[in-house]
Enzyme design. Structure first.
Site, PDB file in Angstrom:
ATOM      1  N   ASP A  84     -17.865  -5.719  -7.055  1.00 33.11           N
ATOM      2  CA  ASP A  84     -17.854  -7.041  -7.686  1.00 33.11           C
ATOM      3  C   ASP A  84     -16.513  -7.430  -8.304  1.00 33.11           C
ATOM      4  O   ASP A  84     -16.383  -8.513  -8.870  1.00 33.11           O
ATOM      5  CB  ASP A  84     -18.974  -7.144  -8.732  1.00 33.11           C
ATOM      6  CG  ASP A  84     -18.961  -5.975  -9.715  1.00 33.11           C
ATOM      7  OD1 ASP A  84     -18.156  -5.044  -9.528  1.00 33.11           O
ATOM      8  OD2 ASP A  84     -19.759  -5.997 -10.657  1.00 33.11           O
ATOM      9  N   GLU A  94     -13.995   7.625 -16.351  1.00 31.58           N
ATOM     10  CA  GLU A  94     -12.587   7.631 -15.931  1.00 31.58           C
ATOM     11  C   GLU A  94     -11.838   8.751 -16.655  1.00 31.58           C
ATOM     12  O   GLU A  94     -11.072   9.505 -16.055  1.00 31.58           O
ATOM     13  CB  GLU A  94     -11.909   6.300 -16.274  1.00 31.58           C
ATOM     14  CG  GLU A  94     -12.530   5.081 -15.608  1.00 31.58           C
ATOM     15  CD  GLU A  94     -13.623   4.422 -16.441  1.00 31.58           C
ATOM     16  OE1 GLU A  94     -14.156   5.088 -17.363  1.00 31.58           O
ATOM     17  OE2 GLU A  94     -13.952   3.254 -16.164  1.00 31.58           O
TER      18      GLU A  94
END
Ligand SMILES: *[C@@H]1O[C@H](CO)[C@@H](O)[C@H](O)[C@H]1NC(C)=O
Length: 353
Positions: free
Chosen positions: A205, A290
């Site tokens: 997205d 992350e």
């Protein structure tokens, strides 16, 4: 670049290998004067190609591919990309002498999946030498996703990486099982090879400027760049010292206990560096995926490579597609002669995704 042919105008100026495009184009143009319709399997100069073009697309003249069902419009540009990107077999790894960008895209079935995946797929059509690892959070492959991958002609593998029952809670987050599956596939297929490559997490997205891929292509260890539209700051970026050109910290709305406060879209990793980091993994821990991943790679801050003009440009945005109101399917039966209209098949197509 002095002369631009229709085949290379989509490659940004920084990318330096337009020659391949020209060659690929010539191969088709010089093929026999009355070439056969593109079949499911064929070869160009001994290089096997698999084309997933629908059967009604045929090469009409030596320099024009026309869709017979339409207005005989030349699809020159599309043909050039097809030729370049069709020397692959779906779901098989790709090997060549250049740097391949491996895009890991986790996805799941929802109303905005098709618009999101279509947009991403068509962005990637503009990028040379990419390999798309699409991993669904599902137990069965979505037909709509499969068809889209075939249509786009981007070298790809279509995998399943469902969330394990032990990680269905909110704190585990989406996308981790998918990415872990992609790691597995990369290790199984590229471990022990010397294929040059770069890994990038491309969520379906987000919005990508194709120049981003030129920037990350020469990643030696881990490269980083700003991401736009991140919550309250509207931004997430490494902080770069002007004098040294080195990354010295992070500017992000959420720092928490993170050493590397970056967004998933804000960095790329060298493939061989990843493969050599045997312990590289990603935790089921919203907000820390992350950071833990980069820590597990054992990369040092001083090794980070700032991209996008020393992190002064935004080339990727953390966009979110907002679904509309949930459709009320009771409305459809109010249409007169419903079964004699286009609506049933249209609805069926919509429901499929
Ligand atoms: C980044 O900054 C360093 C240090 O000032 C400089 O040498 C380098 O040319 C800069 N890179 C770009 C692409 O602007």
């Amino acid at each position: 670049m002095a002369v631009r042919t229709p085949g290379d105008y989509y490659v940004s100026d920084v990318y330096s290998e337009p020659v391949k495009l020209a060659n690929a184009k010539l191969q088709l143009v010089n093929s026999s004067p009355d070439p056969p319709a593109i079949a499911d399997e064929s070869s160009i100069d001994g290089v096997p190609i698999v084309s997933t073009n629908p059967p009604n697309i045929a090469i009409k003249t030596s320099n024009c591919v026309c869709d017979k069902s339409e207005s005989q419009q030349p699809l020159e540009r599309q043909r050039t990309i097809d030729t370049l990107q069709s020397t692959f077999v779906p779901n098989k790894p790709l090997f060549n002498d250049d740097v391949i960008i491996f895009l890991i895209t986790p996805t799941y079935t929802r109303p905005t999946q098709m618009p999101d995946m279509t947009r991403l797929g068509q962005t990637l059509r503009l990028v040379p030498n990419v390999f798309w690892i699409v991993v669904e959070d599902a137990h069965n492959q979505s037909k709509a996703v499969e068809n889209l991958l075939r249509r786009t002609m981007i070298p790809y593998v279509h995998l399943l990486g469902p969330r394990p029952p032990t990680h269905m809670d909110q704190r585990s987050g989406r996308g981790v099982s998918n990415r872990l599956k992609a790691f597995e596939w990369l290790r199984a297929n590229y471990g022990g090879t010397n294929q040059k490559g770069v890994i990038y997490f491309a969520d379906d997205d987000n919005a990508y400027d194709v120049r981003l891929f030129d920037e990350m292509r020469d990643t030696q260890i881990v490269s980083m760049f700003p991401v736009g539209l991140i919550s309250t700051l509207g931004l997430s970026t490494p902080i770069v010292n002007h004098k040294t050109g080195k990354i010295i910290g992070f500017h992000d709305p959420f720092i928490g206990r993170r050493k590397f406060a970056v967004d998933m879209a804000g960095f790329a990793v060298n493939l061989q560096f990843f493969l050599q980091s045997k312990k590289a993994t990603m935790p089921y821990k919203v907000g820390y995926e992350e950071d833990y991943f980069l820590k597990s790679l054992d990369v040092k801050i001083w090794q980070l490579e700032p991209k996008a003009k020393n992190c002064t440009e935004v080339l990727v945005w953390h966009t979110k597609t907002k679904p509309g109101d949930k459709p009320n399917h009771n409305m459809m039966i109010k249409v007169t002669n419903y079964n004699e209209t286009n609506l049933p098949s249209l609805y069926q197509n919509v429901m499929e995704t």
